[in-house]
Design an enzyme around this catalytic site. Sequence first.
Site, PDB file in Angstrom:
ATOM      1  N   CYS A  94       0.544  -1.585   0.071  1.00  0.00           N
ATOM      2  CA  CYS A  94      -0.018   0.143  -0.186  1.00  0.00           C
ATOM      3  C   CYS A  94       1.207   1.355  -0.043  1.00  0.00           C
ATOM      4  CB  CYS A  94      -1.209   0.221   0.691  1.00  0.00           C
ATOM      5  SG  CYS A  94      -0.317  -0.200   2.851  1.00  0.00           S
ATOM      6  N   HIS A 147      -3.286   1.008   7.191  1.00  0.00           N
ATOM      7  CA  HIS A 147      -3.552   1.151   5.225  1.00  0.00           C
ATOM      8  C   HIS A 147      -3.419   2.575   4.757  1.00  0.00           C
ATOM      9  CE1 HIS A 147      -4.478  -0.793   1.884  1.00  0.00           C
ATOM     10  NE2 HIS A 147      -5.273  -0.643   1.599  1.00  0.00           N
ATOM     11  N   HIS A 159      -5.653   1.335  -3.896  1.00  0.00           N
ATOM     12  CA  HIS A 159      -5.031   0.522  -3.280  1.00  0.00           C
ATOM     13  C   HIS A 159      -4.418  -0.070  -3.078  1.00  0.00           C
ATOM     14  CE1 HIS A 159      -8.072  -1.497  -0.927  1.00  0.00           C
ATOM     15  NE2 HIS A 159      -9.061  -1.318  -1.452  1.00  0.00           N
TER      16      HIS A 159
END
Length: 189
Positions: A94, A147, A159
């Site tokens: 990510c 994240h 993402h």
Amino acid sequence: MSPQSVVRFAQSLPRLAYAAWLLAAIALLSACAGSPHRRQPAAGTSHSALADLPPRAPSAASAGEANDILFRAIGLVGTPYRWGGNTPSGGFDCSGLVDYIYRTAAGIRLPRTSSDMATMDGRKVRQMTQLASGDLVFFAIGGAISHVGVYVGKGRFVHAPNSGGTVRLDDIDGPYWGSHFAYGKRVLD
């Protein structure tokens, strides 16, 4: 045609044609976000409640960079996930994805981890309805940022979600991501 080929093609266009191509791609993206013919999403799918909000862009001074970031982010959809990855050929995790997008599209180098990105300078955006295209979006598990992705507008973000998966677009207010959303960060203003 690969996503990277599409991005290279778009970047080779003259500025006016590039802007027209960007608008067409965003219109297509928003059209794909949900079906106007259904009152409720089909089982197993979702439709962001934010999809009907008018698009929000960062300041006019950074609108061009935001467009470049959106094109780069969308062009990487489908790239394999790889923990520690930070290139299209090697895959992305990510934070590697987000840094690559900002570095190559806007010349902005970001910290390596999502938690470090969360603590860098930039205006926090607490409400999903106030997110602008190009904002970083952070998600927390157990109170800790774990994240990060890039908000592209219309309730969607790009993402690299997990091992074995690929870079993808998801609804930010879907059941999982909506319950783990911490805040956005406006890097471009």
